[in-house]
Write a protein that holds these residues in place. Structure first.
Motif, PDB file in Angstrom:
ATOM      1  N   SER A 290       0.795  -1.227   0.000  1.00 58.42           N
ATOM      2  CA  SER A 290       0.000   0.000   0.000  1.00 58.42           C
ATOM      3  C   SER A 290       0.828   1.279   0.000  1.00 58.42           C
ATOM      4  O   SER A 290       0.272   2.377  -0.072  1.00 58.42           O
ATOM      5  CB  SER A 290      -0.934   0.016   1.214  1.00 58.42           C
ATOM      6  OG  SER A 290      -0.200   0.189   2.410  1.00 58.42           O
TER       7      SER A 290
ATOM      8  N   ALA B 252      -3.794   0.983  -2.763  1.00 58.18           N
ATOM      9  CA  ALA B 252      -4.628   0.778  -1.576  1.00 58.18           C
ATOM     10  C   ALA B 252      -6.009   1.350  -1.832  1.00 58.18           C
ATOM     11  O   ALA B 252      -6.157   2.356  -2.516  1.00 58.18           O
ATOM     12  CB  ALA B 252      -4.006   1.451  -0.359  1.00 58.18           C
ATOM     13  N   GLY B 253      -7.007   0.692  -1.285  1.00 58.23           N
ATOM     14  CA  GLY B 253      -8.363   1.225  -1.365  1.00 58.23           C
ATOM     15  C   GLY B 253      -8.980   1.142  -2.737  1.00 58.23           C
ATOM     16  O   GLY B 253      -9.490   2.136  -3.252  1.00 58.23           O
TER      17      GLY B 253
ATOM     18  N   PRO C  25     -11.940   0.456  -4.852  1.00 56.02           N
ATOM     19  CA  PRO C  25     -13.361   0.396  -4.475  1.00 56.02           C
ATOM     20  C   PRO C  25     -14.033  -0.948  -4.738  1.00 56.02           C
ATOM     21  O   PRO C  25     -14.809  -1.431  -3.904  1.00 56.02           O
ATOM     22  CB  PRO C  25     -13.986   1.508  -5.327  1.00 56.02           C
ATOM     23  CG  PRO C  25     -12.888   2.498  -5.508  1.00 56.02           C
ATOM     24  CD  PRO C  25     -11.641   1.671  -5.645  1.00 56.02           C
TER      25      PRO C  25
ATOM     26  N   PHE D 264     -13.744  -3.662  -1.956  1.00 56.64           N
ATOM     27  CA  PHE D 264     -14.206  -3.389  -0.597  1.00 56.64           C
ATOM     28  C   PHE D 264     -15.543  -4.077  -0.321  1.00 56.64           C
ATOM     29  O   PHE D 264     -16.463  -4.015  -1.136  1.00 56.64           O
ATOM     30  CB  PHE D 264     -14.390  -1.883  -0.389  1.00 56.64           C
ATOM     31  CG  PHE D 264     -13.134  -1.169   0.043  1.00 56.64           C
ATOM     32  CD1 PHE D 264     -13.183  -0.146   0.969  1.00 56.64           C
ATOM     33  CD2 PHE D 264     -11.900  -1.528  -0.466  1.00 56.64           C
ATOM     34  CE1 PHE D 264     -12.038   0.517   1.376  1.00 56.64           C
ATOM     35  CE2 PHE D 264     -10.758  -0.878  -0.070  1.00 56.64           C
ATOM     36  CZ  PHE D 264     -10.816   0.146   0.849  1.00 56.64           C
TER      37      PHE D 264
ATOM     38  N   LEU E  38     -13.566  -5.190   5.492  1.00 58.62           N
ATOM     39  CA  LEU E  38     -13.136  -4.055   6.308  1.00 58.62           C
ATOM     40  C   LEU E  38     -13.206  -4.380   7.795  1.00 58.62           C
ATOM     41  O   LEU E  38     -12.340  -3.993   8.568  1.00 58.62           O
ATOM     42  CB  LEU E  38     -13.995  -2.833   5.991  1.00 58.62           C
ATOM     43  CG  LEU E  38     -13.783  -2.219   4.601  1.00 58.62           C
ATOM     44  CD1 LEU E  38     -14.785  -1.106   4.361  1.00 58.62           C
ATOM     45  CD2 LEU E  38     -12.367  -1.701   4.445  1.00 58.62           C
TER      46      LEU E  38
ATOM     47  N   ILE F  86     -15.822   5.655   4.141  1.00 58.55           N
ATOM     48  CA  ILE F  86     -14.426   5.244   3.963  1.00 58.55           C
ATOM     49  C   ILE F  86     -13.969   5.514   2.542  1.00 58.55           C
ATOM     50  O   ILE F  86     -12.877   6.055   2.310  1.00 58.55           O
ATOM     51  CB  ILE F  86     -14.251   3.756   4.311  1.00 58.55           C
ATOM     52  CG1 ILE F  86     -14.391   3.556   5.821  1.00 58.55           C
ATOM     53  CG2 ILE F  86     -12.896   3.238   3.821  1.00 58.55           C
ATOM     54  CD1 ILE F  86     -14.322   2.132   6.268  1.00 58.55           C
ATOM     55  N   LEU F  87     -14.786   5.158   1.555  1.00 53.74           N
ATOM     56  CA  LEU F  87     -14.411   5.384   0.164  1.00 53.74           C
ATOM     57  C   LEU F  87     -14.278   6.873  -0.140  1.00 53.74           C
ATOM     58  O   LEU F  87     -13.367   7.289  -0.854  1.00 53.74           O
ATOM     59  CB  LEU F  87     -15.440   4.735  -0.769  1.00 53.74           C
ATOM     60  CG  LEU F  87     -15.436   3.198  -0.778  1.00 53.74           C
ATOM     61  CD1 LEU F  87     -16.596   2.672  -1.598  1.00 53.74           C
ATOM     62  CD2 LEU F  87     -14.113   2.661  -1.314  1.00 53.74           C
TER      63      LEU F  87
ATOM     64  N   LEU G  15     -10.990   8.037   1.368  1.00 52.09           N
ATOM     65  CA  LEU G  15      -9.840   7.609   0.577  1.00 52.09           C
ATOM     66  C   LEU G  15      -9.685   8.478  -0.671  1.00 52.09           C
ATOM     67  O   LEU G  15      -8.577   8.878  -1.034  1.00 52.09           O
ATOM     68  CB  LEU G  15     -10.004   6.141   0.178  1.00 52.09           C
ATOM     69  CG  LEU G  15      -9.722   5.119   1.277  1.00 52.09           C
ATOM     70  CD1 LEU G  15     -10.174   3.732   0.824  1.00 52.09           C
ATOM     71  CD2 LEU G  15      -8.241   5.096   1.639  1.00 52.09           C
ATOM     72  N   THR G  16     -10.808   8.762  -1.324  1.00 52.50           N
ATOM     73  CA  THR G  16     -10.759   9.598  -2.530  1.00 52.50           C
ATOM     74  C   THR G  16     -10.201  10.980  -2.195  1.00 52.50           C
ATOM     75  O   THR G  16      -9.360  11.525  -2.919  1.00 52.50           O
ATOM     76  CB  THR G  16     -12.165   9.734  -3.138  1.00 52.50           C
ATOM     77  OG1 THR G  16     -12.630   8.436  -3.526  1.00 52.50           O
ATOM     78  CG2 THR G  16     -12.143  10.648  -4.355  1.00 52.50           C
TER      79      THR G  16
ATOM     80  N   SER H  19      -9.924   7.453  -6.906  1.00 54.41           N
ATOM     81  CA  SER H  19      -9.444   6.136  -6.496  1.00 54.41           C
ATOM     82  C   SER H  19      -9.132   5.263  -7.708  1.00 54.41           C
ATOM     83  O   SER H  19      -9.804   5.352  -8.733  1.00 54.41           O
ATOM     84  CB  SER H  19     -10.498   5.435  -5.633  1.00 54.41           C
ATOM     85  OG  SER H  19     -10.637   6.067  -4.382  1.00 54.41           O
TER      86      SER H  19
ATOM     87  N   THR I  37      -1.437   4.193  -5.970  1.00 52.48           N
ATOM     88  CA  THR I  37      -2.245   4.647  -4.828  1.00 52.48           C
ATOM     89  C   THR I  37      -2.538   6.140  -4.904  1.00 52.48           C
ATOM     90  O   THR I  37      -3.617   6.593  -4.564  1.00 52.48           O
ATOM     91  CB  THR I  37      -1.498   4.342  -3.511  1.00 52.48           C
ATOM     92  OG1 THR I  37      -1.279   2.941  -3.422  1.00 52.48           O
ATOM     93  CG2 THR I  37      -2.299   4.807  -2.320  1.00 52.48           C
TER      94      THR I  37
END
Length: 261
Positions: A143, A186-187, A189, A192, A197, A214-215, A218-219, A227, A256
């Protein structure tokens, strides 16, 4: 960006990322050898690949068992004639969302031990054959959290160890025509789920609202405010595994977009 006539071994292929990468490799002409500890998921993926005209083989292999990994690598070479691509996606058992000062020794050490062990075993097995044949590429994925990420438990520590291992390996095997490199991601979408999680952070309530928050977070944290998609990750790995990337080794490509490389 063809992978025609290349034989690719994917360790931990039964997960979301493994499935996406295996389909991409096969679509570009590679024969994919899918390994993992859970045969039904591997067989389902192999059947999907074969239905679209791809080549896929399945083997139940524990990526932490050096004898099993060595024997499987040898069997791939004996059957297919070469081992051209090796990718490790074995889960490490990371625990996140807990301050370091409150973590147990077991939860902190486990992902480091697992991550270092499985990547060492699989890369070593592949490198031995690749050195003999004078070509090949070893791919890794983490990540990028070694750049400084709070509340990530041991993730940053194992990412740092893997980054260093791949770079050092690249220096040693490069003169033999073999490459070692990886990507930071990492992350994604599509990968997930509330269940996944919660396995990483059991303080998170498994709800659609939690997923959305969370999404969104992250964005917002990414340099591009966007993402990465699974298809983009798979295509990046396919490029790095191809002869088009022959000049790239000993580094990590940043997919990432959270941390400067």
């Amino acid at each position: 960006m063809s992978l025609e006539n290349k034989n690719a071994v994917i360790y931990g292929a039964g997960g979301s990322i493994g499935g996406g990468v295996a389909r991409e490799f096969a679509a570009r002409g590679a024969r994919v050898f899918l390994t993992g500890r859970h045969e039904p998921a591997l067989t389902k993926l192999a059947d999907e690949i074969k239905e679209t005209g791809g080549l896929a083989e399945v083997a139940v292999v524990d990526g932490l068992d050096e004898t099993a990994v060595d024997e499987h690598a040898a069997s791939v070479v004996a059957e297919a004639g070469s081992l051209d691509i090796s990718l490790n996606l074995v889960p490490r058992g990371d625990i996140q969302g807990i301050p370091l000062v409150e973590m147990t020794v077991e939860d902190y050490v486990r992902p480091i031990t697992t991550g270092v062990t499985t990547n060492f075993i699989t890369a070593r097995a592949a490198a031995r054959h690749m050195i003999t044949q004078g070509s090949g590429v070893i791919l890794a994925l983490d990540s990028g959290s070694a750049q400084g990420s709070p509340m990530m438990g041991a993730t940053g520590s194992i990412d740092a160890a893997l980054d260093t291992y791949i770079r050092n390996l690249a220096v040693e095997i490069g003169p033999h025509g073999v490459r070692a490199l990886g990507i930071w991601v990492a992350g994604i979408p599509e990968t997930f789920t509330p269940e996944k999680l919660s396995a990483v952070n059991n303080q998170l309530p498994a709800s659609p609202e939690m997923m959305e928050n969370i999404l969104d977070g992250l964005t917002e944290a990414r340099m591009t405010k966007r993402s990465p998609r699974l298809a983009e990750v798979a295509a990046t790995l396919a490029f790095l595994a191809s002869d088009d990337a022959m000049g790239i080794t000993g580094t990590f490509v940043n997919v990432t977009s959270m941390y400067p490389s």
